[in-house]
Design a protein around this motif. Structure first.
Motif, short mmCIF file in Angstrom:
data_model
loop_
_atom_site.label_atom_id
_atom_site.label_comp_id
_atom_site.label_asym_id
_atom_site.label_seq_id
_atom_site.Cartn_x
_atom_site.Cartn_y
_atom_site.Cartn_z
N ALA A 43 0.84 -1.20 0.00
CA ALA A 43 0.00 0.00 0.00
C ALA A 43 0.87 1.25 0.00
N ASN A 44 0.44 2.26 -0.72
CA ASN A 44 1.11 3.56 -0.80
C ASN A 44 2.46 3.49 -1.52
N THR A 45 2.67 2.46 -2.34
CA THR A 45 3.88 2.38 -3.16
C THR A 45 3.47 2.07 -4.59
N SER A 46 4.33 2.35 -5.52
CA SER A 46 4.09 1.99 -6.91
C SER A 46 5.38 2.04 -7.69
N LEU A 47 5.31 1.55 -8.90
CA LEU A 47 6.43 1.61 -9.84
C LEU A 47 5.93 2.27 -11.12
N GLN A 48 6.78 3.08 -11.71
CA GLN A 48 6.51 3.66 -13.01
C GLN A 48 7.74 3.45 -13.88
N PHE A 49 7.52 3.31 -15.17
CA PHE A 49 8.62 3.06 -16.10
C PHE A 49 8.58 4.08 -17.24
N GLN A 50 9.76 4.32 -17.79
CA GLN A 50 9.90 4.99 -19.08
C GLN A 50 10.93 4.18 -19.86
N ALA A 51 10.89 4.28 -21.17
CA ALA A 51 11.82 3.55 -22.02
C ALA A 51 12.48 4.51 -23.00
N ALA A 52 13.65 4.12 -23.49
CA ALA A 52 14.38 4.94 -24.46
C ALA A 52 15.09 4.02 -25.45
N PHE A 87 14.27 9.17 -22.44
CA PHE A 87 13.23 8.35 -21.81
C PHE A 87 11.85 8.96 -22.01
N VAL A 88 10.90 8.08 -22.43
CA VAL A 88 9.53 8.50 -22.69
C VAL A 88 8.55 7.45 -22.17
N GLY A 89 7.30 7.87 -22.04
CA GLY A 89 6.22 6.98 -21.66
C GLY A 89 5.45 6.52 -22.88
N PRO A 90 4.26 5.95 -22.67
CA PRO A 90 3.52 5.35 -23.77
C PRO A 90 3.10 6.30 -24.89
N ASP A 91 2.98 7.59 -24.59
CA ASP A 91 2.58 8.53 -25.66
C ASP A 91 3.79 9.17 -26.35
N ASP A 142 15.80 1.99 -32.68
CA ASP A 142 15.40 1.18 -31.55
C ASP A 142 16.11 -0.17 -31.45
N ARG A 143 17.29 -0.28 -32.03
CA ARG A 143 18.04 -1.52 -31.83
C ARG A 143 18.42 -1.67 -30.36
N TYR A 144 18.84 -0.57 -29.77
CA TYR A 144 19.25 -0.58 -28.36
C TYR A 144 18.17 0.09 -27.53
N VAL A 145 17.93 -0.44 -26.35
CA VAL A 145 16.90 0.12 -25.49
C VAL A 145 17.35 0.09 -24.04
N GLN A 146 16.91 1.07 -23.30
CA GLN A 146 17.08 1.11 -21.84
C GLN A 146 15.71 1.44 -21.25
N TYR A 147 15.53 1.09 -20.00
CA TYR A 147 14.33 1.50 -19.29
C TYR A 147 14.73 2.14 -17.97
N LYS A 148 13.89 3.03 -17.53
CA LYS A 148 14.10 3.72 -16.26
C LYS A 148 12.92 3.38 -15.35
N ILE A 149 13.24 2.98 -14.14
CA ILE A 149 12.21 2.61 -13.17
C ILE A 149 12.15 3.68 -12.10
N PHE A 150 10.96 4.14 -11.81
CA PHE A 150 10.74 5.12 -10.75
C PHE A 150 10.05 4.40 -9.59
N PHE A 151 10.74 4.31 -8.47
CA PHE A 151 10.17 3.70 -7.27
C PHE A 151 9.49 4.80 -6.47
#
Length: 170
Positions: free
Chosen positions: A36-45, A56-60, A96-105
């Motif tokens: 409770a009161n926690t979440s994860l968010q991601f962006q990808a690049a 790094f961007v989100g789904p839009d 988009d051959r190479y990709v990274q993701y960023k996780i926001f805790f």
């Protein structure tokens, strides 16, 4: 002690397509425990270079949105979140051959989400091409010579393309 927030950037992932092929990223999914009161968010690049740049961007496709369990195009089943709405930059076969993701805790300062794994799904895709078995190199043109036809005198162009990643397609 649990931090109020934090983020983590993944190592660079390489889809390593064969020469002339491109990668189409189709989904991002993860397994996590989110008290409770926690979440994860991601962006990808994505990038054509292993060294970036990575924006790094989100789904839009903008830096102001995130992939998360509440987002459009994302579903949650138990502890697994799967997002299938990917930015066009990841689905157009460029940069988009190479990709990274960023996780926001995101934490309340008392509890923290625990991430178990992340999966990026892609297909390696080649552009369709003309089917050389049809006409002259995949295309044919002929003038309509039937004088009773409404299209008499016009040139009819026919072609057939195929998906070279599959065994069928016209």
């Amino acid at each position: 002690y649990s931090p109020a927030s934090g983020n983590l950037v993944s190592s660079t992932k390489d889809s390593n397509p064969l020469a002339g092929l491109t990668s189409i990223w189709s989904s991002l999914s993860w397994n996590a425990s989110t008290p409770a009161n926690t979440s994860l968010q991601f962006q990808a690049a994505g990038s054509n270079s292993a060294f970036g740049p990575f924006n790094f961007v989100g789904p839009d496709g903008t830096a102001s949105t995130y992939f998360d369990h509440l987002g459009s195009g994302c579903t949650k089943a138990s502890t697994t979140v799967t997002c299938t709405t990917m930015p066009s930059a990841f689905t157009d076969g460029s940069e988009d051959r190479y990709v990274q993701y960023k996780i926001f805790f995101i934490s309340d300062g008392f509890n923290t989400a625990t991430l178990s794994d992340v999966t990026l799904t892609y297909v390696v895709n080649a552009a369709p091409n003309f089917d050389a078995a049809f006409g002259n190199s995949g295309a044919s043109a002929s003038q309509i010579t039937d004088s009773s036809s409404a299209n008499w005198g016009k040139v009819q162009v026919q072609y057939r393309v195929r998906d070279i990643d599959g065994s069928t397609g016209t």
